[in-house]
Design a protein around this motif. Structure first.
Motif, mmCIF file in Angstrom:
data_model
loop_
_atom_site.group_PDB
_atom_site.id
_atom_site.type_symbol
_atom_site.label_atom_id
_atom_site.label_comp_id
_atom_site.label_asym_id
_atom_site.label_seq_id
_atom_site.Cartn_x
_atom_site.Cartn_y
_atom_site.Cartn_z
ATOM 1 N N GLY A 142 3.190 -7.897 -14.103
ATOM 2 C CA GLY A 142 4.634 -7.751 -14.278
ATOM 3 C C GLY A 142 5.296 -7.180 -13.040
ATOM 4 O O GLY A 142 4.632 -6.930 -12.023
ATOM 5 N N ARG A 143 6.596 -6.939 -13.131
ATOM 6 C CA ARG A 143 7.365 -6.507 -11.977
ATOM 7 C C ARG A 143 6.860 -5.215 -11.377
ATOM 8 O O ARG A 143 6.762 -5.079 -10.149
ATOM 9 C CB ARG A 143 8.843 -6.343 -12.334
ATOM 10 N N ASP A 144 6.551 -4.227 -12.208
ATOM 11 C CA ASP A 144 6.116 -2.933 -11.679
ATOM 12 C C ASP A 144 4.856 -3.075 -10.834
ATOM 13 O O ASP A 144 4.721 -2.431 -9.787
ATOM 14 C CB ASP A 144 5.872 -1.944 -12.826
ATOM 15 N N ASP A 145 3.941 -3.923 -11.283
ATOM 16 C CA ASP A 145 2.714 -4.142 -10.522
ATOM 17 C C ASP A 145 3.013 -4.813 -9.184
ATOM 18 O O ASP A 145 2.483 -4.413 -8.139
ATOM 19 C CB ASP A 145 1.744 -5.023 -11.312
ATOM 20 N N VAL A 146 3.858 -5.843 -9.209
ATOM 21 C CA VAL A 146 4.201 -6.553 -7.980
ATOM 22 C C VAL A 146 4.921 -5.614 -7.021
ATOM 23 O O VAL A 146 4.662 -5.618 -5.816
ATOM 24 C CB VAL A 146 5.071 -7.784 -8.303
ATOM 25 N N PHE A 147 5.819 -4.807 -7.549
ATOM 26 C CA PHE A 147 6.566 -3.859 -6.727
ATOM 27 C C PHE A 147 5.610 -2.874 -6.055
ATOM 28 O O PHE A 147 5.726 -2.585 -4.859
ATOM 29 C CB PHE A 147 7.577 -3.112 -7.596
ATOM 30 N N HIS A 148 4.642 -2.380 -6.809
ATOM 31 C CA HIS A 148 3.686 -1.406 -6.273
ATOM 32 C C HIS A 148 2.834 -2.023 -5.168
ATOM 33 O O HIS A 148 2.511 -1.356 -4.170
ATOM 34 C CB HIS A 148 2.790 -0.889 -7.393
ATOM 35 N N ALA A 149 2.457 -3.289 -5.326
ATOM 36 C CA ALA A 149 1.555 -3.928 -4.373
ATOM 37 C C ALA A 149 2.281 -4.518 -3.173
ATOM 38 O O ALA A 149 1.628 -4.927 -2.205
ATOM 39 C CB ALA A 149 0.764 -5.031 -5.069
ATOM 40 N N ALA A 150 3.610 -4.567 -3.199
ATOM 41 C CA ALA A 150 4.363 -5.197 -2.116
ATOM 42 C C ALA A 150 4.161 -4.430 -0.808
ATOM 43 O O ALA A 150 4.088 -3.197 -0.797
ATOM 44 C CB ALA A 150 5.845 -5.258 -2.469
ATOM 45 N N GLY A 151 4.080 -5.171 0.288
ATOM 46 C CA GLY A 151 3.927 -4.540 1.593
ATOM 47 C C GLY A 151 2.615 -4.894 2.255
ATOM 48 O O GLY A 151 1.588 -5.041 1.594
ATOM 49 N N SER A 152 2.638 -5.065 3.559
ATOM 50 C CA SER A 152 1.439 -5.435 4.309
ATOM 51 C C SER A 152 0.419 -4.301 4.316
ATOM 52 O O SER A 152 0.780 -3.127 4.334
ATOM 53 C CB SER A 152 1.809 -5.777 5.753
ATOM 54 N N ARG A 153 -0.862 -4.691 4.318
ATOM 55 C CA ARG A 153 -1.958 -3.732 4.354
ATOM 56 C C ARG A 153 -2.860 -4.118 5.519
ATOM 57 O O ARG A 153 -3.752 -4.961 5.388
ATOM 58 C CB ARG A 153 -2.740 -3.756 3.039
ATOM 59 N N TYR A 154 -2.620 -3.536 6.688
ATOM 60 C CA TYR A 154 -3.337 -3.912 7.904
ATOM 61 C C TYR A 154 -4.695 -3.215 7.993
ATOM 62 O O TYR A 154 -4.939 -2.380 8.859
ATOM 63 C CB TYR A 154 -2.488 -3.586 9.128
ATOM 64 N N ALA A 155 -5.571 -3.578 7.072
ATOM 65 C CA ALA A 155 -6.915 -2.994 6.997
ATOM 66 C C ALA A 155 -7.810 -3.967 6.258
ATOM 67 O O ALA A 155 -7.324 -4.886 5.582
ATOM 68 C CB ALA A 155 -6.863 -1.642 6.282
#
Length: 409
Positions: A142-155
């Motif tokens: 759902g939205r909360d999960d997508v919102f939490h995971a948004a953003g690049s992870r350079y690792a």
């Protein structure tokens, strides 16, 4: 035949986790670990069957990136791969657009999938629950999960390390990963019908390479972090575009560094070798690929000043194009047309990256390393665009680093 130790010693492993995911016995025949070089690497603990070894060899993106031209549903662009349509887009959700690294175009598509029940969940990478500076698999429903995971992870990440169990499960999911991760899954689909049954959508983001955990540690030191255990939260990017690398410390202080310095001067100096010979930084095997739609100055060069984020959104299959069109029609994604010439200005490294591959493979041959099987990717045409001098410099530079052991596997 598949040989983990040789793949690692030749610098071909991408760390995707596919081999572990396809050998999930109890105890596991292959498991993924954080290696001393700072990357995710497979560790073989028991023998695997000849059938398993053959399957992994055909799908492993470290040793095998191969298009089957008959699979293309779109005209093949020599630089950008199969391409139906290109757009600039961003999430209509203002908070998500700000949170995400590139305007939330990819996140907007995921929200559409979940809200309309087109998949049961999204399998992708997010921050680990055990460490704010490590990655782990994430399941979004759902939205909360997508919102939490948004953003690049350079690792480093290994999003396919449990793929066998996922494919054995009853639910359908969208997969989001680096181009090499998606290539692995697409190549597996040629041999395993469960993939097409359980994974209706494969989505990639353009990738310039995976930095090691050592790169993150150097970044944190240069930001002023004295003890990594004192970090409460960490983001490589986002909360603006391109956003700042930001460490929230347990004592309440906040340390940050601009994107141009964090990526351009630190993290990109810690890339694994496989990324430096990558023929597909643009997600050619995905249904949809997203990337930063950088604004450019008067000379056509990208600028990294803080602005409203926007994503390049490229569709490669009819299914991907239909999904993007629905996301636009339903109001999740706001989009406008963009040309491939404009994309080349926004992503100049990706525009020339393929041209470097053959010269670097030649350096591997001279140094005695095994080379991967790259087929039907128009590498020769791209090499010609680089020119004789450019190819020679690329080969000699790679050879020098290989012979001096500067390149880590």
């Amino acid at each position: 035949m598949f040989d983990i130790d040789r793949i690692k010693s030749d610098g071909l492993c991408s760390g995707c986790g596919l081999c572990a995911g396809l050998c999930a016995t109890e105890p596991p025949s292959i498991r993924m670990i954080d290696a001393e070089n700072g990357f995710r690497r497979p560790e073989q603990r028991t023998e695997i069957s000849a059938i398993q070894a053959s399957l992994i060899d055909q799908a492993c993106p470290g040793v095998n990136i191969r298009h089957e031209p008959a699979e293309h549903e779109a005209e093949y662009h020599a630089i950008w791969g199969p391409l139906i349509k290109a757009r600039l887009g961003w999430s209509s959700d203002v908070s998500l657009r700000h949170r995400a690294s590139s305007g939330g175009g990819l996140s907007a598509i995921l929200l559409h999938l979940l809200e309309h029940g087109e998949v049961d969940y999204v399998l992708h990478t997010s921050v680990s629950e055990h460490s704010p500076i490590r990655n782990s698999l994430a399941i979004s429903t759902g939205r909360d999960d997508v919102f939490h995971a948004a953003g690049s992870r350079y690792a480093p990440s290994s999003p396919l390390e449990d793929i066998g169990a996922r494919l054995d499960g009853p639910k359908r999911f969208a997969f989001v990963g680096k181009p090499c991760d998606v290539a692995a899954l697409r190549q597996l689909a040629r041999h395993d019908p469960r993939v097409d049954e359980k994974v209706p959508y494969m989505i990639a983001f353009m990738c310039a390479g995976v930095p090691s955990h050592h790169g993150t540690s150097q970044l944190l030191r240069e930001m002023g972090v004295e003890d990594e255990s004192d970090i409460k939260e960490f983001r490589y990017r986002g909360d603006g575009w391109p956003g700042y690398a930001t460490a929230q410390m347990s004592g309440g202080s906040k340390l940050s560094m601009d994107y141009d310095t964090s990526w351009g001067s630190i993290l990109n100096r810690h890339l694994q070798f496989r990324c430096k010979i990558c023929p597909d930084g643009v997600g050619e095997f995905a249904d949809i690929v997203c990337a930063d739609g950088w604004y450019c100055d008067e000379s056509g060069e990208p600028v990294f000043e803080e602005s409203e984020g926007r994503s390049i959104v490229m569709t490669r299959t009819k299914r991907g194009e239909a999904l993007v069109s629905r996301a636009i029609d339903e109001g999740h994604l706001i989009a406008e047309h963009v040309t491939v010439e404009e994309i080349a200005n926004m992503q100049p490294y990706q525009a020339r990256r393929k041209g470097l591959v053959l010269s670097r493979l030649a350096a591997m041959v001279v140094s005695g390393r095994r080379t991967p099987r790259f087929e039907n990717l128009e590498l020769a045409q791209n090499a010609r665009l680089l020119g004789l001098i450019g190819n020679l410099r690329s080969m000699l530079g790679t050879l020098r680093r290989l012979l001096s052991k500067q390149e880590a596997g």
